[in-house]
Design a protein around this motif. Sequence first.
Motif, short mmCIF file in Angstrom:
data_model
loop_
_atom_site.label_atom_id
_atom_site.label_comp_id
_atom_site.label_asym_id
_atom_site.label_seq_id
_atom_site.Cartn_x
_atom_site.Cartn_y
_atom_site.Cartn_z
N MET A 21 0.83 -1.21 0.00
CA MET A 21 0.00 0.00 0.00
C MET A 21 0.87 1.26 0.00
O MET A 21 0.57 2.23 -0.69
CB MET A 21 -0.95 -0.01 1.21
CG MET A 21 -2.09 0.96 1.08
SD MET A 21 -3.48 0.54 2.16
CE MET A 21 -4.48 -0.48 1.07
N GLU A 181 -4.84 -1.74 5.99
CA GLU A 181 -4.05 -2.27 4.88
C GLU A 181 -4.79 -3.39 4.13
O GLU A 181 -4.37 -3.82 3.05
CB GLU A 181 -2.69 -2.79 5.39
CG GLU A 181 -2.72 -4.11 6.13
CD GLU A 181 -3.23 -4.03 7.56
OE1 GLU A 181 -3.21 -5.07 8.24
OE2 GLU A 181 -3.64 -2.94 8.01
N ASN A 186 -6.76 3.19 0.36
CA ASN A 186 -5.46 3.63 0.90
C ASN A 186 -5.52 5.01 1.56
O ASN A 186 -4.48 5.62 1.82
CB ASN A 186 -4.39 3.61 -0.21
CG ASN A 186 -4.70 4.57 -1.35
OD1 ASN A 186 -5.49 5.50 -1.21
ND2 ASN A 186 -4.06 4.35 -2.49
N HIS A 189 -3.63 5.38 4.93
CA HIS A 189 -2.19 5.39 4.67
C HIS A 189 -1.76 6.72 4.05
O HIS A 189 -0.69 7.24 4.37
CB HIS A 189 -1.80 4.23 3.76
CG HIS A 189 -1.73 2.91 4.46
ND1 HIS A 189 -2.86 2.22 4.85
CD2 HIS A 189 -0.67 2.15 4.86
CE1 HIS A 189 -2.48 1.08 5.45
NE2 HIS A 189 -1.16 1.02 5.47
#
Length: 199
Positions: A21, A181, A186, A189
């Motif tokens: 990721m 994850e 995403n 992240h």
Amino acid sequence: MTGPTIGVFALQGDVREHLRMLGELGVEPLAVRRPTELEACDGLVIPGGESTTMAKLARTFELFEALRDRIKQGMPTFGTCAGMIMLADRIEDGAAGQETLGGLDITVRRNAFGRQVDSFEGDLDFAGLDGPVHAIFIRAPWVESVGDDVEPLARVDHGPAAGRIVAVRQGPLMATSFHPEVGGDNRIHRLFVDLVTES
């Protein structure tokens, strides 16, 4: 200009998913198993796994104190599930003598939602993101209490755990009790990558 180097604590846990990721977000992902690798990192992800095993392996590989020092020095760090426990200053229902790296002024309850069979998923509102996040909880902790400088980012909004905090931020530190994850979203992240870039 290349993006920052973000490490993933790679001695135990779901490492590959985080590396993939991060790579998709254009940063240089690095599996971290020793202090020299940690030195190359601008930020670090501590993945889900088994928090007691992580702490023991970090000691065995002489990584524990190096991690603790970098976190104290302000290295942006993102813990997911067991990683949240590793970053917490205080644990409820921890194993005897369980160590954490600390840094987050929170109390977490280990395995708060129950055993593996009690794993579940659901949508959460997450501060700073448009639209809900689909969260997957696997033997997850929750946050019992937070210090004054800690911002809750997400709470469970239904069921017996309604109102429980499951994501936090304190300065350069972020943690979720679920697994962002897993799956293709995403955005959490990306929030962390932005945090690293701004630091």
